[in-house]
Design a protein around this motif. Sequence first.
Motif, PDB file in Angstrom:
ATOM      1  N   THR A 130      31.308  -0.131  18.530  1.00 37.87           N
ATOM      2  CA  THR A 130      30.040   0.525  18.251  1.00 37.87           C
ATOM      3  C   THR A 130      30.214   1.354  16.977  1.00 37.87           C
ATOM      4  OG1 THR A 130      30.386   2.670  19.351  1.00 37.87           O
ATOM      5  CG2 THR A 130      29.809   0.787  20.765  1.00 37.87           C
ATOM      6  N   PRO A 131      29.109   1.852  16.403  1.00 36.49           N
ATOM      7  CA  PRO A 131      29.249   2.694  15.210  1.00 36.49           C
ATOM      8  C   PRO A 131      30.083   3.950  15.443  1.00 36.49           C
ATOM      9  CG  PRO A 131      26.992   1.929  15.415  1.00 36.49           C
ATOM     10  CD  PRO A 131      27.696   1.535  16.681  1.00 36.49           C
ATOM     11  N   LEU A 132      30.249   4.347  16.709  1.00 30.69           N
ATOM     12  CA  LEU A 132      30.995   5.570  17.002  1.00 30.69           C
ATOM     13  C   LEU A 132      32.436   5.337  17.415  1.00 30.69           C
ATOM     14  CD1 LEU A 132      28.376   7.707  18.985  1.00 30.69           C
ATOM     15  CD2 LEU A 132      29.107   7.988  16.610  1.00 30.69           C
ATOM     16  N   ILE A 133      32.697   4.218  18.084  1.00 30.41           N
ATOM     17  CA  ILE A 133      34.029   4.066  18.668  1.00 30.41           C
ATOM     18  C   ILE A 133      34.353   2.589  18.891  1.00 30.41           C
ATOM     19  CG2 ILE A 133      33.266   4.176  21.078  1.00 30.41           C
ATOM     20  CD1 ILE A 133      35.759   5.967  21.600  1.00 30.41           C
ATOM     21  N   HIS A 134      35.633   2.262  18.896  1.00 27.39           N
ATOM     22  CA  HIS A 134      36.144   0.927  19.188  1.00 27.39           C
ATOM     23  C   HIS A 134      37.113   1.060  20.363  1.00 27.39           C
ATOM     24  CE1 HIS A 134      39.268  -2.349  17.991  1.00 27.39           C
ATOM     25  NE2 HIS A 134      38.490  -2.758  18.978  1.00 27.39           N
ATOM     26  N   VAL A 135      36.822   0.361  21.456  1.00 29.75           N
ATOM     27  CA  VAL A 135      37.628   0.483  22.679  1.00 29.75           C
ATOM     28  C   VAL A 135      38.009  -0.912  23.168  1.00 29.75           C
ATOM     29  CG1 VAL A 135      37.694   1.324  25.051  1.00 29.75           C
ATOM     30  CG2 VAL A 135      36.467   2.623  23.323  1.00 29.75           C
ATOM     31  N   GLU A 136      39.231  -1.065  23.637  1.00 29.49           N
ATOM     32  CA  GLU A 136      39.704  -2.318  24.222  1.00 29.49           C
ATOM     33  C   GLU A 136      39.943  -2.147  25.723  1.00 29.49           C
ATOM     34  OE1 GLU A 136      43.027  -3.916  22.167  1.00 29.49           O
ATOM     35  OE2 GLU A 136      41.998  -4.002  20.222  1.00 29.49           O
ATOM     36  N   ASN A 137      39.748  -3.214  26.474  1.00 30.32           N
ATOM     37  CA  ASN A 137      39.957  -3.211  27.915  1.00 30.32           C
ATOM     38  C   ASN A 137      40.793  -4.439  28.280  1.00 30.32           C
ATOM     39  OD1 ASN A 137      39.768  -3.053  30.741  1.00 30.32           O
ATOM     40  ND2 ASN A 137      37.815  -4.167  30.745  1.00 30.32           N
ATOM     41  N   PRO A 138      42.050  -4.266  28.656  1.00 33.88           N
ATOM     42  CA  PRO A 138      42.913  -5.424  28.947  1.00 33.88           C
ATOM     43  C   PRO A 138      42.607  -6.088  30.286  1.00 33.88           C
ATOM     44  CG  PRO A 138      44.102  -3.387  29.370  1.00 33.88           C
ATOM     45  CD  PRO A 138      42.777  -2.988  28.777  1.00 33.88           C
ATOM     46  N   ASN A 139      41.773  -5.471  31.099  1.00 35.27           N
ATOM     47  CA  ASN A 139      41.505  -5.996  32.446  1.00 35.27           C
ATOM     48  C   ASN A 139      40.023  -6.330  32.626  1.00 35.27           C
ATOM     49  OD1 ASN A 139      44.264  -5.527  33.372  1.00 35.27           O
ATOM     50  ND2 ASN A 139      43.730  -3.347  33.326  1.00 35.27           N
ATOM     51  N   GLN A 140      39.518  -7.230  31.799  1.00 31.08           N
ATOM     52  CA  GLN A 140      38.113  -7.622  31.892  1.00 31.08           C
ATOM     53  C   GLN A 140      37.793  -8.233  33.257  1.00 31.08           C
ATOM     54  OE1 GLN A 140      35.977  -9.946  28.664  1.00 31.08           O
ATOM     55  NE2 GLN A 140      36.111 -11.556  30.220  1.00 31.08           N
ATOM     56  N   SER A 141      36.700  -7.774  33.849  1.00 35.30           N
ATOM     57  CA  SER A 141      36.254  -8.285  35.150  1.00 35.30           C
ATOM     58  C   SER A 141      35.070  -9.229  34.964  1.00 35.30           C
ATOM     59  CB  SER A 141      35.844  -7.119  36.058  1.00 35.30           C
ATOM     60  OG  SER A 141      35.197  -7.590  37.225  1.00 35.30           O
ATOM     61  N   ASP A 142      34.993 -10.250  35.822  1.00 31.34           N
ATOM     62  CA  ASP A 142      33.843 -11.155  35.836  1.00 31.34           C
ATOM     63  C   ASP A 142      32.843 -10.778  36.919  1.00 31.34           C
ATOM     64  OD1 ASP A 142      34.452 -12.669  33.681  1.00 31.34           O
ATOM     65  OD2 ASP A 142      34.828 -14.536  34.771  1.00 31.34           O
ATOM     66  N   ASP A 143      33.126  -9.698  37.654  1.00 30.94           N
ATOM     67  CA  ASP A 143      32.291  -9.301  38.790  1.00 30.94           C
ATOM     68  C   ASP A 143      31.076  -8.502  38.305  1.00 30.94           C
ATOM     69  OD1 ASP A 143      31.476  -9.086  41.390  1.00 30.94           O
ATOM     70  OD2 ASP A 143      32.758  -7.360  41.849  1.00 30.94           O
ATOM     71  N   LEU A 144      30.269  -9.124  37.469  1.00 27.34           N
ATOM     72  CA  LEU A 144      29.095  -8.469  36.892  1.00 27.34           C
ATOM     73  C   LEU A 144      27.936  -8.503  37.879  1.00 27.34           C
ATOM     74  CD1 LEU A 144      28.411  -7.246  34.052  1.00 27.34           C
ATOM     75  CD2 LEU A 144      27.351  -9.434  33.517  1.00 27.34           C
ATOM     76  N   PRO A 145      27.209  -7.398  38.066  1.00 26.74           N
ATOM     77  CA  PRO A 145      26.067  -7.402  38.989  1.00 26.74           C
ATOM     78  C   PRO A 145      25.013  -8.423  38.585  1.00 26.74           C
ATOM     79  CG  PRO A 145      26.671  -5.164  38.351  1.00 26.74           C
ATOM     80  CD  PRO A 145      27.445  -6.075  37.457  1.00 26.74           C
ATOM     81  N   GLU A 146      24.154  -8.775  39.535  1.00 34.07           N
ATOM     82  CA  GLU A 146      23.112  -9.758  39.267  1.00 34.07           C
ATOM     83  C   GLU A 146      22.010  -9.198  38.373  1.00 34.07           C
ATOM     84  OE1 GLU A 146      22.878 -13.033  40.074  1.00 34.07           O
ATOM     85  OE2 GLU A 146      24.972 -12.768  40.682  1.00 34.07           O
ATOM     86  N   SER A 147      21.782  -7.902  38.455  1.00 36.47           N
ATOM     87  CA  SER A 147      20.716  -7.304  37.656  1.00 36.47           C
ATOM     88  C   SER A 147      21.093  -5.878  37.289  1.00 36.47           C
ATOM     89  CB  SER A 147      19.382  -7.320  38.411  1.00 36.47           C
ATOM     90  OG  SER A 147      19.470  -6.558  39.607  1.00 36.47           O
ATOM     91  N   LEU A 148      20.406  -5.362  36.282  1.00 37.59           N
ATOM     92  CA  LEU A 148      20.638  -4.004  35.821  1.00 37.59           C
ATOM     93  C   LEU A 148      19.439  -3.153  36.193  1.00 37.59           C
ATOM     94  CD1 LEU A 148      22.247  -1.913  34.114  1.00 37.59           C
ATOM     95  CD2 LEU A 148      20.980  -2.754  32.119  1.00 37.59           C
ATOM     96  N   VAL A 149      19.652  -2.106  36.971  1.00 30.55           N
ATOM     97  CA  VAL A 149      18.586  -1.203  37.381  1.00 30.55           C
ATOM     98  C   VAL A 149      18.790   0.123  36.665  1.00 30.55           C
ATOM     99  CG1 VAL A 149      17.465  -0.008  39.290  1.00 30.55           C
ATOM    100  CG2 VAL A 149      18.396  -2.320  39.629  1.00 30.55           C
ATOM    101  N   ILE A 150      17.794   0.538  35.903  1.00 30.39           N
ATOM    102  CA  ILE A 150      17.879   1.767  35.129  1.00 30.39           C
ATOM    103  C   ILE A 150      16.929   2.799  35.710  1.00 30.39           C
ATOM    104  CG2 ILE A 150      17.571   2.822  32.852  1.00 30.39           C
ATOM    105  CD1 ILE A 150      18.208   0.119  31.623  1.00 30.39           C
ATOM    106  N   GLY A 151      17.445   3.941  36.082  1.00 32.87           N
ATOM    107  CA  GLY A 151      16.626   5.013  36.639  1.00 32.87           C
ATOM    108  C   GLY A 151      16.379   6.100  35.626  1.00 32.87           C
ATOM    109  N   PRO A 152      15.621   7.125  35.994  1.00 32.19           N
ATOM    110  CA  PRO A 152      15.349   8.237  35.083  1.00 32.19           C
ATOM    111  C   PRO A 152      16.608   9.064  34.849  1.00 32.19           C
ATOM    112  CG  PRO A 152      14.516   8.740  37.268  1.00 32.19           C
ATOM    113  CD  PRO A 152      14.969   7.300  37.300  1.00 32.19           C
ATOM    114  N   PRO A 153      16.652   9.824  33.753  1.00 30.27           N
ATOM    115  CA  PRO A 153      17.817  10.675  33.494  1.00 30.27           C
ATOM    116  C   PRO A 153      18.073  11.636  34.643  1.00 30.27           C
ATOM    117  CG  PRO A 153      16.397  10.570  31.572  1.00 30.27           C
ATOM    118  CD  PRO A 153      15.641   9.918  32.698  1.00 30.27           C
ATOM    119  N   ALA A 154      19.349  11.955  34.863  1.00 31.29           N
ATOM    120  CA  ALA A 154      19.725  12.819  35.980  1.00 31.29           C
ATOM    121  C   ALA A 154      19.121  14.214  35.861  1.00 31.29           C
ATOM    122  CB  ALA A 154      21.246  12.911  36.065  1.00 31.29           C
ATOM    123  N   ASP A 155      18.843  14.649  34.622  1.00 25.62           N
ATOM    124  CA  ASP A 155      18.287  15.995  34.459  1.00 25.62           C
ATOM    125  C   ASP A 155      16.781  16.044  34.662  1.00 25.62           C
ATOM    126  OD1 ASP A 155      17.329  14.754  32.220  1.00 25.62           O
ATOM    127  OD2 ASP A 155      18.329  16.060  30.771  1.00 25.62           O
ATOM    128  N   GLY A 156      16.172  14.873  34.951  1.00 21.80           N
ATOM    129  CA  GLY A 156      14.733  14.845  35.211  1.00 21.80           C
ATOM    130  C   GLY A 156      13.871  15.052  33.991  1.00 21.80           C
TER     131      GLY A 156
END
Length: 335
Positions: A106-132
């Motif tokens: 990303t423009p801010l950071i570069h990160v590597e993950n040696p243990n990539q998982s294929d267990d991706l959820p079926e859908s992405l549910v986005i809720g309101p911010p925690a601070d309301g």
Amino acid sequence: MRSGDYHEGGYGRMGRKKQRHPRRSGAAKPIAIYHDMAVYEDFERAAQRIFQLVREVRRQHPGVPRILFLDVQGHRNSAGGYDDAWELMQEFTLGYLLPFLTEARTPLIHVENPNQSDDLPESLVIGPPADGSGGYGYDHGALPLRPREHEPAERRSAPSVKAIAEYLGMEEACCLVCWATPVERAHVVPASLGGSMDVRNFALLCADHHRKAPDVADAESFWAWVDYAELRDSGSKWLRATEEQQARLSAAGVRVGRPARPVRTFFAEVKDELRRLYGWSDEDFARADWPRLMEEFHVVLDAATGRHFSVDKKVSTHAWAYDIARKRSTGTAPD
């Protein structure tokens, strides 16, 4: 390829530099996933699109390393930092999505993950911010002015086209919707409704799309309309390409040219935009309490919409006002 793509080569779009990245050695070549968070995308639209790209790569290439390259256009605050794009990079990309990637840039950071998982959820549910706080959304209940720039600069004159293009991350000033030139400076929130002369309150549109854009006191709804119009009119971007290029694009399944659009009444156009942009169904139209909705519609129209080019009947403006009026009349507007 407006919202992103994935393959093993480079990715380009008009106004952006073409990027190429080194490949890793190994038996399985990694799949590169690219997404430009356009200035007209909010956190939710960008996150859902990136999620779907990652899911499609996992479906077609299970177990193969996945590398996400995320770029951001605009989405800067008055201090020069990122607004909701920071949340997309830090909380979503690194905090949620990284376990399903081998690498994230990303423009801010570069990160590597040696243990990539294929267990991706079926859908992405986005809720309101925690601070309301409601994030960058529009407070439909009180009809306040909600420009994207919460601390606008004290400018008295409009920024130059060049300055706007630089903020939008474009090397060439062209229409955000169709890439046409020349362009006009379009207020996101009109000055008459409280919009500022800050560069973040401007878009670059051709004369045609400027005339069609909504004149409302809601920055995010303006950008949502640009996003919708860009999807609808995306084929027109390739009209300036050579015949050979157009043929290659068509063979690859890319829509080239403007789709034929039937001549319809004003309200038929409004209904179409309510369906496509705001998700209204036939059931929503049938169940609407029209006397109450129309009363609320005129309140919204008077309080939070304006006139542009001496035109007060715009499809996009009326569609937005109907959607806000429905939320207010049914009690589904946020507190």
